[in-house]
Design a protein around this motif. Structure first.
Motif, PDB file in Angstrom:
ATOM      1  N   ARG A 116     -48.881  -6.190 -42.988  1.00 57.91           N
ATOM      2  CA  ARG A 116     -50.219  -5.822 -43.068  1.00 57.91           C
ATOM      3  C   ARG A 116     -50.507  -4.856 -44.346  1.00 57.91           C
ATOM      4  N   LEU A 117     -49.548  -3.893 -44.130  1.00 55.50           N
ATOM      5  CA  LEU A 117     -49.814  -2.817 -45.099  1.00 55.50           C
ATOM      6  C   LEU A 117     -49.344  -3.081 -46.524  1.00 55.50           C
ATOM      7  N   ALA A 118     -48.222  -4.121 -46.343  1.00 56.69           N
ATOM      8  CA  ALA A 118     -47.754  -4.482 -47.876  1.00 56.69           C
ATOM      9  C   ALA A 118     -48.641  -5.318 -48.489  1.00 56.69           C
ATOM     10  N   SER A 119     -49.803  -6.251 -47.676  1.00 61.21           N
ATOM     11  CA  SER A 119     -50.835  -7.010 -48.096  1.00 61.21           C
ATOM     12  C   SER A 119     -51.696  -6.288 -48.905  1.00 61.21           C
ATOM     13  N   ARG A 120     -52.062  -5.107 -48.245  1.00 62.25           N
ATOM     14  CA  ARG A 120     -53.230  -4.071 -48.533  1.00 62.25           C
ATOM     15  C   ARG A 120     -52.665  -3.172 -49.792  1.00 62.25           C
ATOM     16  N   SER A 121     -51.440  -2.999 -50.092  1.00 62.52           N
ATOM     17  CA  SER A 121     -51.020  -2.180 -50.870  1.00 62.52           C
ATOM     18  C   SER A 121     -51.509  -1.752 -52.290  1.00 62.52           C
ATOM     19  N   GLN A 122     -52.186  -2.873 -52.693  1.00 67.67           N
ATOM     20  CA  GLN A 122     -52.740  -3.199 -54.104  1.00 67.67           C
ATOM     21  C   GLN A 122     -51.585  -2.854 -55.199  1.00 67.67           C
ATOM     22  N   ILE A 123     -50.299  -3.433 -55.015  1.00 69.60           N
ATOM     23  CA  ILE A 123     -49.335  -3.094 -55.859  1.00 69.60           C
ATOM     24  C   ILE A 123     -48.886  -4.401 -56.014  1.00 69.60           C
ATOM     25  N   ASP A 124     -48.824  -4.957 -57.423  1.00 72.56           N
ATOM     26  CA  ASP A 124     -48.334  -6.584 -57.799  1.00 72.56           C
ATOM     27  C   ASP A 124     -46.972  -6.577 -58.283  1.00 72.56           C
ATOM     28  N   HIS A 125     -46.848  -5.632 -58.925  1.00 75.78           N
ATOM     29  CA  HIS A 125     -45.293  -5.171 -59.589  1.00 75.78           C
ATOM     30  C   HIS A 125     -44.738  -3.805 -59.557  1.00 75.78           C
ATOM     31  N   ARG A 126     -43.438  -3.633 -59.351  1.00 75.35           N
ATOM     32  CA  ARG A 126     -42.748  -2.528 -59.552  1.00 75.35           C
ATOM     33  C   ARG A 126     -41.542  -2.908 -60.252  1.00 75.35           C
ATOM     34  N   TRP A 127     -41.085  -1.952 -61.142  1.00 72.44           N
ATOM     35  CA  TRP A 127     -39.960  -2.207 -62.130  1.00 72.44           C
ATOM     36  C   TRP A 127     -38.549  -1.276 -61.600  1.00 72.44           C
ATOM     37  N   SER A 128     -37.516  -2.155 -61.666  1.00 73.84           N
ATOM     38  CA  SER A 128     -36.326  -1.429 -61.643  1.00 73.84           C
ATOM     39  C   SER A 128     -35.311  -1.581 -62.629  1.00 73.84           C
ATOM     40  N   VAL A 129     -34.195  -0.575 -62.807  1.00 70.64           N
ATOM     41  CA  VAL A 129     -32.906  -0.825 -63.595  1.00 70.64           C
ATOM     42  C   VAL A 129     -32.171  -1.721 -62.834  1.00 70.64           C
ATOM     43  N   LEU A 130     -32.334  -2.095 -61.660  1.00 70.06           N
ATOM     44  CA  LEU A 130     -31.518  -2.800 -60.708  1.00 70.06           C
ATOM     45  C   LEU A 130     -32.165  -4.358 -60.442  1.00 70.06           C
ATOM     46  N   ALA A 131     -31.469  -5.444 -60.510  1.00 66.72           N
ATOM     47  CA  ALA A 131     -32.007  -6.680 -59.897  1.00 66.72           C
ATOM     48  C   ALA A 131     -31.949  -6.703 -58.569  1.00 66.72           C
ATOM     49  N   ILE A 132     -33.154  -6.360 -58.006  1.00 65.93           N
ATOM     50  CA  ILE A 132     -33.082  -6.706 -56.332  1.00 65.93           C
ATOM     51  C   ILE A 132     -33.548  -8.101 -56.078  1.00 65.93           C
ATOM     52  N   GLU A 133     -32.752  -8.681 -55.179  1.00 68.15           N
ATOM     53  CA  GLU A 133     -32.818 -10.201 -55.055  1.00 68.15           C
ATOM     54  C   GLU A 133     -33.642 -10.732 -54.032  1.00 68.15           C
ATOM     55  N   GLY A 134     -33.994  -9.997 -53.078  1.00 66.16           N
ATOM     56  CA  GLY A 134     -34.778 -10.365 -51.860  1.00 66.16           C
ATOM     57  C   GLY A 134     -33.971 -10.274 -50.718  1.00 66.16           C
ATOM     58  N   PRO A 135     -33.986 -11.233 -49.562  1.00 71.37           N
ATOM     59  CA  PRO A 135     -33.402 -10.831 -48.270  1.00 71.37           C
ATOM     60  C   PRO A 135     -31.897 -11.548 -48.525  1.00 71.37           C
ATOM     61  N   GLY A 136     -31.190 -11.151 -47.568  1.00 73.28           N
ATOM     62  CA  GLY A 136     -29.797 -11.709 -47.478  1.00 73.28           C
ATOM     63  C   GLY A 136     -28.839 -10.461 -47.267  1.00 73.28           C
ATOM     64  N   GLU A 137     -27.591 -10.916 -47.199  1.00 69.50           N
ATOM     65  CA  GLU A 137     -26.419  -9.961 -46.918  1.00 69.50           C
ATOM     66  C   GLU A 137     -26.319  -8.823 -48.094  1.00 69.50           C
ATOM     67  N   GLN A 138     -26.588  -9.383 -49.176  1.00 69.54           N
ATOM     68  CA  GLN A 138     -26.284  -9.038 -50.436  1.00 69.54           C
ATOM     69  C   GLN A 138     -27.684  -8.804 -51.174  1.00 69.54           C
TER      70      GLN A 138
END
Length: 350
Positions: free
Chosen positions: A40-62
């Motif tokens: 609920r809070l993520a959907s209301r964060s009013q954030i569409d994009h955040r940028w990183s020097v790392l490639a974060i790929e989502g769920p999973g062991e890695q």
């Protein structure tokens, strides 16, 4: 002679990681009672994009080649990544200022609270940019989100004492290097907000951009535990309490006269509010009675970049400066450890 913020340049790394992080956190919290509230809070964060020097790929062991489930990196590994990426991003931001003669820079002020190294960004920029080896350097560390205000304050004092000075301010933060392996909802919500970014600015006596008129700060009593930033064995540990918006709003109401004088905010039409998060912006807007138009630059930056700690306010000021009319009065404001509100009064160059 009034010091002026002449120009600003911003830069972000290439990886948009916001959606991937939300997916990662959702997977991580799947077996906890916190998941519905996080969603609920993520959907209301009013954030569409955040940028990183790392490639974060989502769920999973890695999650990435850095964040492996059960084997999150040590602080030493994270600082090695900081040394790999920080100066490249800073150099990109500075070159975006398009300063014709970089050797004319007399002072360099760096702000960062997400990485440490020596020789640091200041000396590396001197070498890469061909700055005069006699340039004066200052590094402002670990002051958090309001550090850019203090950097501009120092730049203003420098130009007032040395009218020929040209001060390069660089605010560089790699917040995503400090993701923690946690199931704590408050910590996870902190990670939901922060991203990487860098902003560079030039301050001099040239009457172009924004005139820097003055600075004031206020620390709210009894709130020191609400924003903290400490060094742990697996990165830097952020505490960003859910009580922060309420404390920010109360501090602005309680200290309205000391910050803005008896005339209040009526004469101020330009606002650059540090977007510490949606609820922080909501608290400021309510406490000061600001219009949606006044808050628009801050909300735009939050939506496009998230909270980049000290760099963020300069991203907002870049937008505000583009529309400032000669003599139009403005206020910049950021919040951080203490809990402290740092403010800067400015006006459009004549």
């Amino acid at each position: 002679m009034t010091p002026h913020l002449n120009r600003i340049s911003t830069a972000t790394p290439p990886h948009d990681v916001h959606e991937a992080f939300v997916a990662f956190a959702t997977s991580k919290l799947a077996s906890t009672r916190s998941l519905p509230l996080f969603r609920r809070l993520a959907s209301r964060s009013q954030i569409d994009h955040r940028w990183s020097v790392l490639a974060i790929e989502g769920p999973g062991e890695q999650v990435s080649d850095v964040y492996v489930e059960g084997r999150f990196p040590s602080t030493a590994r994270r600082m090695a990544l900081y040394e790999t990426h920080a100066t490249d991003l800073a150099e990109t931001a500075v070159r975006g200022l398009a300063i014709e003669d970089l050797s004319s820079i007399t002072h360099v002020v760096i702000t960062c609270c997400t990485g440490l190294s020596a020789p640091g960004i200041d000396l590396q920029l001197v070498d890469r940019l061909g700055l005069d080896p006699t340039v004066e350097r200052t590094v402002i560390g670990f002051m958090g989100c309001y550090a850019a205000v203090n950097a501009l304050k120092l730049a203003r004092h420098t130009v007032r004492s040395e009218p020929s000075a040209k001060v390069l301010v660089v605010s560089l933060e790699l917040c995503t290097l400090h993701l923690q392996d946690t199931l704590d909802l408050e910590e996870m919500l902190s990670f939901l907000i922060f991203g990487d970014g860098c902003a560079a600015a030039l301050v001099s006596a040239e009457p172009v951009g924004l005139a820097l008129d003055g600075f004031k700060a206020v620390t709210a009593a009894g709130t020191a535990d609400q924003i903290t930033w400490s060094i742990g064995d697996q990165g830097f540990n952020m505490v960003l309490s859910g009580r922060v918006p309420g404390s920010v709003g109360a501090a602005l109401r309680d200290h309205r006269v000391s910050l803005f004088g008896p005339e209040g905010t009526e004469a101020i039409s330009l606002w650059a509010i540090h977007p510490g998060g949606r609820t922080v912006l909501d608290a400021v807007q309510t406490a000061l009675g600001l219009s949606d138009e006044a808050m628009a630059p801050s909300r735009e930056v939050l939506r496009a970049y998230g909270n980049m700690s000290s760099a963020t306010l300069l991203f907002v000021l870049d937008r505000v400066m583009a529309s400032a009319r000669p003599g139009e009065r403005g206020c910049a404001m950021a919040f951080g450890p203490g809990l402290t509100a740092e403010t800067m009064m400015f006006r459009g160059a004549a």
